[in-house]
Design a protein around this motif. Structure first.
Motif, PDB file in Angstrom:
ATOM      1  N   VAL A   1       0.879  -1.161   0.000  1.00  0.00           N
ATOM      2  CA  VAL A   1       0.000   0.000   0.000  1.00  0.00           C
ATOM      3  C   VAL A   1       0.917   1.210   0.000  1.00  0.00           C
ATOM      4  O   VAL A   1       1.913   1.238   0.722  1.00  0.00           O
ATOM      5  CB  VAL A   1      -0.900   0.000   1.262  1.00  0.00           C
ATOM      6  CG1 VAL A   1      -1.603   1.322   1.441  1.00  0.00           C
ATOM      7  CG2 VAL A   1      -1.889  -1.142   1.205  1.00  0.00           C
ATOM      8  N   SER A   2       0.582   2.192  -0.801  1.00  0.00           N
ATOM      9  CA  SER A   2       1.404   3.404  -0.860  1.00  0.00           C
ATOM     10  C   SER A   2       0.546   4.622  -0.543  1.00  0.00           C
ATOM     11  O   SER A   2      -0.433   4.896  -1.231  1.00  0.00           O
ATOM     12  CB  SER A   2       2.030   3.543  -2.243  1.00  0.00           C
ATOM     13  OG  SER A   2       2.877   4.671  -2.276  1.00  0.00           O
ATOM     14  N   VAL A   3       0.925   5.329   0.536  1.00  0.00           N
ATOM     15  CA  VAL A   3       0.288   6.605   0.864  1.00  0.00           C
ATOM     16  C   VAL A   3       1.060   7.655   0.071  1.00  0.00           C
ATOM     17  O   VAL A   3       2.275   7.787   0.240  1.00  0.00           O
ATOM     18  CB  VAL A   3       0.354   6.888   2.379  1.00  0.00           C
ATOM     19  CG1 VAL A   3      -0.284   8.229   2.698  1.00  0.00           C
ATOM     20  CG2 VAL A   3      -0.321   5.760   3.169  1.00  0.00           C
ATOM     21  N   PRO A   4       0.389   8.381  -0.833  1.00  0.00           N
ATOM     22  CA  PRO A   4       1.092   9.297  -1.733  1.00  0.00           C
ATOM     23  C   PRO A   4       1.937  10.356  -1.012  1.00  0.00           C
ATOM     24  O   PRO A   4       1.625  10.762   0.112  1.00  0.00           O
ATOM     25  CB  PRO A   4      -0.036   9.968  -2.516  1.00  0.00           C
ATOM     26  CG  PRO A   4      -1.203   9.043  -2.399  1.00  0.00           C
ATOM     27  CD  PRO A   4      -1.055   8.378  -1.065  1.00  0.00           C
ATOM     28  N   ALA A   5       2.992  10.783  -1.690  1.00  0.00           N
ATOM     29  CA  ALA A   5       3.919  11.782  -1.146  1.00  0.00           C
ATOM     30  C   ALA A   5       3.187  13.063  -0.756  1.00  0.00           C
ATOM     31  O   ALA A   5       3.464  13.643   0.304  1.00  0.00           O
ATOM     32  CB  ALA A   5       5.025  12.076  -2.158  1.00  0.00           C
ATOM     33  N   GLU A   6       2.258  13.510  -1.565  1.00  0.00           N
ATOM     34  CA  GLU A   6       1.527  14.748  -1.259  1.00  0.00           C
ATOM     35  C   GLU A   6       0.730  14.609   0.030  1.00  0.00           C
ATOM     36  O   GLU A   6       0.660  15.532   0.844  1.00  0.00           O
ATOM     37  CB  GLU A   6       0.619  15.132  -2.425  1.00  0.00           C
ATOM     38  CG  GLU A   6      -0.195  16.381  -2.184  1.00  0.00           C
ATOM     39  CD  GLU A   6       0.638  17.624  -1.876  1.00  0.00           C
ATOM     40  OE1 GLU A   6       0.084  18.547  -1.225  1.00  0.00           O
ATOM     41  OE2 GLU A   6       1.816  17.702  -2.255  1.00  0.00           O
ATOM     42  N   THR A   7       0.140  13.442   0.258  1.00  0.00           N
ATOM     43  CA  THR A   7      -0.592  13.195   1.508  1.00  0.00           C
ATOM     44  C   THR A   7       0.358  13.241   2.689  1.00  0.00           C
ATOM     45  O   THR A   7       0.056  13.840   3.722  1.00  0.00           O
ATOM     46  CB  THR A   7      -1.310  11.832   1.445  1.00  0.00           C
ATOM     47  OG1 THR A   7      -2.205  11.836   0.334  1.00  0.00           O
ATOM     48  CG2 THR A   7      -2.071  11.532   2.725  1.00  0.00           C
TER      49      THR A   7
ATOM     50  N   GLU B   1      -5.887   0.599  -1.677  1.00  0.00           N
ATOM     51  CA  GLU B   1      -5.879  -0.685  -2.357  1.00  0.00           C
ATOM     52  C   GLU B   1      -4.528  -1.367  -2.161  1.00  0.00           C
ATOM     53  O   GLU B   1      -3.489  -0.728  -2.278  1.00  0.00           O
ATOM     54  CB  GLU B   1      -6.124  -0.442  -3.841  1.00  0.00           C
ATOM     55  CG  GLU B   1      -6.343  -1.665  -4.657  1.00  0.00           C
ATOM     56  CD  GLU B   1      -6.735  -1.303  -6.074  1.00  0.00           C
ATOM     57  OE1 GLU B   1      -7.934  -1.392  -6.391  1.00  0.00           O
ATOM     58  OE2 GLU B   1      -5.842  -0.924  -6.855  1.00  0.00           O
ATOM     59  N   VAL B   2      -4.551  -2.667  -1.832  1.00  0.00           N
ATOM     60  CA  VAL B   2      -3.324  -3.452  -1.727  1.00  0.00           C
ATOM     61  C   VAL B   2      -2.956  -3.885  -3.147  1.00  0.00           C
ATOM     62  O   VAL B   2      -3.774  -4.466  -3.854  1.00  0.00           O
ATOM     63  CB  VAL B   2      -3.506  -4.683  -0.808  1.00  0.00           C
ATOM     64  CG1 VAL B   2      -2.220  -5.491  -0.723  1.00  0.00           C
ATOM     65  CG2 VAL B   2      -3.965  -4.248   0.587  1.00  0.00           C
ATOM     66  N   ARG B   3      -1.712  -3.588  -3.545  1.00  0.00           N
ATOM     67  CA  ARG B   3      -1.302  -3.850  -4.924  1.00  0.00           C
ATOM     68  C   ARG B   3      -0.164  -4.854  -4.983  1.00  0.00           C
ATOM     69  O   ARG B   3       0.699  -4.884  -4.125  1.00  0.00           O
ATOM     70  CB  ARG B   3      -0.865  -2.551  -5.597  1.00  0.00           C
ATOM     71  CG  ARG B   3      -2.002  -1.557  -5.599  1.00  0.00           C
ATOM     72  CD  ARG B   3      -2.001  -0.547  -6.679  1.00  0.00           C
ATOM     73  NE  ARG B   3      -1.548  -0.920  -7.978  1.00  0.00           N
ATOM     74  CZ  ARG B   3      -2.336  -1.306  -8.983  1.00  0.00           C
ATOM     75  NH1 ARG B   3      -3.635  -1.409  -8.803  1.00  0.00           N
ATOM     76  NH2 ARG B   3      -1.838  -1.586 -10.167  1.00  0.00           N
TER      77      ARG B   3
ATOM     78  N   LEU C   1      -6.725  -1.800   2.635  1.00  0.00           N
ATOM     79  CA  LEU C   1      -6.153  -1.640   3.968  1.00  0.00           C
ATOM     80  C   LEU C   1      -6.563  -0.266   4.471  1.00  0.00           C
ATOM     81  O   LEU C   1      -6.357   0.733   3.780  1.00  0.00           O
ATOM     82  CB  LEU C   1      -4.630  -1.746   3.906  1.00  0.00           C
ATOM     83  CG  LEU C   1      -3.867  -1.597   5.214  1.00  0.00           C
ATOM     84  CD1 LEU C   1      -4.100  -2.819   6.100  1.00  0.00           C
ATOM     85  CD2 LEU C   1      -2.379  -1.433   4.949  1.00  0.00           C
ATOM     86  N   ALA C   2      -7.197  -0.225   5.650  1.00  0.00           N
ATOM     87  CA  ALA C   2      -7.547   1.050   6.264  1.00  0.00           C
ATOM     88  C   ALA C   2      -6.309   1.575   6.984  1.00  0.00           C
ATOM     89  O   ALA C   2      -5.713   0.879   7.800  1.00  0.00           O
ATOM     90  CB  ALA C   2      -8.692   0.882   7.247  1.00  0.00           C
TER      91      ALA C   2
END
Length: 106
Positions: A45-51, A69-71, A89-90
């Protein structure tokens, strides 16, 4: 997959000088742990850099939650469960007040 994961808490420090640096994504690797065998990687799961940049600059006490989304990066696709639905994934993130590191003494 038909997995249920217990709530896990991970705490890490982001120093104020780090908050001013160019943002980078937060990558979370999701593992399947079975008794008697080594953990298997389900996906990431990747939380974006901007976030992450907005979180690093948020006020103490801020919190937010989102589904990601799990990728499967090898397949470049979403991981799909036994129910044929994409696995999610929450992720709950919050800013906490911390202490600055103590200077080294010699």
């Amino acid at each position: 997959y038909d997995a249920t994961f217990e709530e896990e808490t991970f705490l890490f420090d982001v120093l104020m000088e780090d908050a001013a640096a160019p943002p980078s994504p937060l990558t979370i690797t999701v593992l399947d742990w079975d008794i008697g065998s080594a953990p298997d990687e389900i996906g990431t799961v990747s939380v974006p850099a901007e976030t992450m940049r907005r979180i690093a600059g948020a006020e103490i006490g801020w919190e937010g939650e989102a589904l990601f989304e799990v990728r499967d990066e090898k397949k470049q696709a979403a991981v799909v469960g036994k129910d044929k639905q994409p696995c999610t994934l929450a992720v709950k993130l919050m800013t906490l007040e911390g202490t600055s590191p103590k200077p080294e003494t010699r």
